[in-house]
Design an enzyme around this catalytic site. Structure first.
Site, PDB file in Angstrom:
ATOM      1  CG  ASN A   9      26.976  51.735  52.425  1.00  0.00           C
ATOM      2  OD1 ASN A   9      26.717  50.481  51.857  1.00  0.00           O
ATOM      3  ND2 ASN A   9      26.117  52.828  52.092  1.00  0.00           N
ATOM      4  CE  LYS A  11      26.753  54.216  49.064  1.00  0.00           C
ATOM      5  NZ  LYS A  11      26.226  55.617  48.725  1.00  0.00           N
ATOM      6  CD  GLU A  96      22.714  55.134  48.039  1.00  0.00           C
ATOM      7  OE1 GLU A  96      23.004  53.771  48.065  1.00  0.00           O
ATOM      8  OE2 GLU A  96      23.540  55.830  47.790  1.00  0.00           O
ATOM      9  CD  GLU A 166      25.385  58.163  54.869  1.00  0.00           C
ATOM     10  OE1 GLU A 166      26.775  57.871  54.605  1.00  0.00           O
ATOM     11  OE2 GLU A 166      24.515  57.446  54.430  1.00  0.00           O
ATOM     12  N   GLY A 172      27.944  60.643  47.177  1.00  0.00           N
ATOM     13  CA  GLY A 172      28.097  60.213  45.788  1.00  0.00           C
ATOM     14  C   GLY A 172      28.242  61.289  44.959  1.00  0.00           C
ATOM     15  CB  SER A 212      31.591  63.316  49.332  1.00  0.00           C
ATOM     16  OG  SER A 212      30.678  63.271  48.277  1.00  0.00           O
TER      17      SER A 212
END
Ligand code: PGA
Length: 249
Positions: A9, A11, A96, A166, A172, A212
């Site tokens: 991903n 982003k 997000e 997740e 992150g 992560s």
């Protein structure tokens, strides 16, 4: 047997030119991958990615979509626009998007249905925040997200989708859920899927871990019985590190 699926991903990273550069280096590194390989770049890189990946084992997905066929929705992308490009998957309900763009279990549900209507395979993201984890309600949160996000879906379609667990606090941050913790929640998610769609379908649905994931923790995560892949953010941006994750075994 569920075939592993490792997805990147990206982003809001990489232009189309940077995407082409990445893929030129990445393609040969994963040519022998045993599982499925999927890359989800930004919308503006999708056309390039599909073109460069044609004839390879790398599939291309989007990171989001609208649920309507078309209409006055400034700034949005319709599912049919993605299918027309040759995109095969779409990430839906990433934390997000839930956190910064107001996505809810209800919009996730509309998007999941729409994705199937346009032959896109959804990767449905679920996971608890740090606050929810500390309150000890991780499983309840995931149950609600799964039940509401996948409400009304036929079992035959549900069998094809991918779920990404997740934990928001692991995204992150460099903090990975321990393989045992990830397995515990993912095993529970599979139990919820069994209640919704029956054990046979639940046994076919692939569930990824995300948050992560790195070359040095992928193997342990993939060794867990219910973990069928990974959704990788930061570590998917460099060809060598993403390839090391894809080729974990
Ligand atoms: P991360 O992101 O690997 O950078 O933690 C994962 C994700 O948000 O999908």
């Amino acid at each position: 047997m569920r075939k592993p699926i490792i997805a990147g991903n990206w982003k809001m990273f990489k232009t189309a030119a940077e995407t082409e550069e990445f893929l030129t280096a990445f393609k040969p590194l994963v040519a022998e991958a045993k599982g499925e390989v999927l890359l989800c770049p930004p919308f503006t890189s999708l056309e390039t990615a599909v073109k460069v990946c044609r004839g390879t084992n790398i599939q291309v997905g989007a990171q989001n979509m609208h649920w309507e066929k078309e209409g006055a929705f400034t700034g949005e992308i319709a599912p049919g626009m993605l299918t027309a490009l040759g995109v095969t998957h779409c990430i839906i309900g990433h934390s997000e998007r839930r956190q910064y763009f107001g996505e809810t279990d209800e919009t996730v549900n509309k998007k999941v249905q729409a994705a199937f209507n346009y032959s896109l395979l959804p990767i449905v993201c679920v996971g608890e925040t740090l606050e929810e984890r500390e309150k000890g309600i991780s499983k309840e949160v995931c149950r609600r997200q799964v039940e509401q996000g996948l409400a009304g879906l036929e079992s035959a379609l549900a069998a094809k989708l991918v779920i990404a667990y997740e934990p928001v606090w692991a995204i992150g941050t460099g903090k990975t859920a321990s393989p045992a913790d990830a397995q515990e929640v993912i095993g529970y998610i599979r139990q919820v899927l069994g209640e919704m769609f029956g054990p046979e379908t639940a046994g076919q649905i692939r569930i990824q871990y995300g948050g992560s994931v790195k070359p040095d923790n992928i193997k342990e995560l993939m060794a867990q019985p219910d973990i069928d892949g990974a959704l990788v953010g930061g570590a998917s941006l460099k060809p060598e590190s993403f390839a090391a994750i894809v080729n974990f075994d």
